[in-house]
Design an enzyme around this catalytic site. Structure first.
Site, PDB file in Angstrom:
ATOM      1  CG  HIS A  91       1.412   2.027   5.471  1.00 27.67           C
ATOM      2  ND1 HIS A  91       2.106   0.846   5.651  1.00 27.67           N
ATOM      3  CD2 HIS A  91       0.501   2.086   6.488  1.00 27.67           C
ATOM      4  CE1 HIS A  91       1.625   0.213   6.719  1.00 27.67           C
ATOM      5  NE2 HIS A  91       0.662   0.941   7.242  1.00 27.67           N
TER       6      HIS A  91
ATOM      7  CB  CYS B 206       8.437  -0.274   5.352  1.00 24.38           C
ATOM      8  SG  CYS B 206       7.254   0.278   4.142  1.00 24.38           S
TER       9      CYS B 206
END
Ligand code: ARG
Length: 279
Positions: free
Chosen positions: A178, A272
């Site tokens: 990511h 996150c």
């Protein structure tokens, strides 16, 4: 000893802007499938430790004056704690997530339901994307990751929805799958990143846009040190990311270390667990 300091070494006064964020308590956190190299389903996890560590992050944000909102965790969705992936929110518009792997797909509608209940203008996504995991707002520009999760056609969708410039960056290392594992947004003009996570073209783009960027070490990136959350002055980071901490301090930021070792076993860190809500 150099007698003058380069622009990037001069300590600039930093300004904290109080943030509103969404988090999800890891009541059902575990690792029972493997969708990134950090995850080892054969190794047992400690959900209560994950909750305690997550609580430290929550308390840190509250201590910084943030408005921390909560979405209810859902049994059977162990990765829902990684709220950054639940969408991307700017100007009250919430672009929903559409997850790459089926294990996480039900999270998309769950987060969209929460956004609707909070009166955000929800846009149901047409393309695969994992929210703020791969979309990072830096000033007026949106940095957008692709390569492992979000599809590049979602970048065009985001550009059309927000009418902002979207800069595509291709990720090349499966451990940094990511964008928020490879880039930390520090404020409206500054970022930190890990060059080896990007293609040559991506590195050229990042050098052009951010010539004074802080460059992270491989060691710090390997504890997801870049997966951090900044209010413009206070930067909440992985406590093990020591060089990142030093560089932040040198540049006039206030690094605050937290230990999320149990959540790291799912492949996620501070950022996150944090979705910024921009009204
Ligand atoms: N286990 C999760 C996954 O692989 C971790 C997500 C981490 N989130 C993030 N914003 N980087 O999807």
């Amino acid at each position: 000893m150099p007698t003058t300091l380069s622009a990037s070494e001069i300590t600039t006064p930093r300004t904290a802007i109080t943030r509103t964020v969404l988090m999800c308590r890891p009541d059902f956190f575990t690792v029972d499938y493997r969708i990134n190299p950090w995850m080892h389903p054969e190794q047992p996890t400690d959900t209560s430790l994950a909750v305690r560590q997550w609580q430290t992050l929550y308390d840190t944000y509250v201590g910084l004056g943030f408005d921390v909102q909560l979405v209810d965790p859902i049994d059977g969705l162990p990765d829902m704690v990684y709220a950054a992936n639940g969408g991307f929110v700017i100007d009250n518009v919430a672009y929903g997530a559409s997850f790459t792997y089926e294990q996480r797909q039900p999270e998309g509608p769950a987060y969209m339901d929460w956004f609707r209940a909070q009166d955000f203008d929800v846009r149901v996504p047409e393309n695969i994307n994992e929210g703020e995991g791969d979309f990072l707002l830096v000033g007026g520009v949106i940095l957008a990751g692709t390569g492992f999760r979000s599809a590049s056609n979602s970048h065009a969708e985001v550009a059309a929805i927000y009418g902002r410039q979207v800069v595509t960056l291709e990720l090349v290392n499966p451990s940094f799958y990511h964008l928020d594992t490879a880039i930390a947004v520090l404020d409206a003009t500054n970022i930190a990143y890990l060059p080896s996570a990007f293609t040559d073209q991506g590195n050229a783009t990042l050098q052009r846009l951010f010539p004074d960027a802080l460059i992270a070490t491989e060691e710090d990136a390997a504890v997801l040190g870049l997966n951090s959350f900044s209010d413009g002055y206070n930067v909440v980071i992985a406590s093990r990311a020591k060089d990142f901490e030093r560089q932040l301090r040198e540049r006039g930021y206030n690094p605050i270390g937290v230990d999320l070792s149990e959540l790291l076993r799912g492949g996620g860190g501070v950022k996150c667990c944090t979705l910024e809500l921009r009204r």
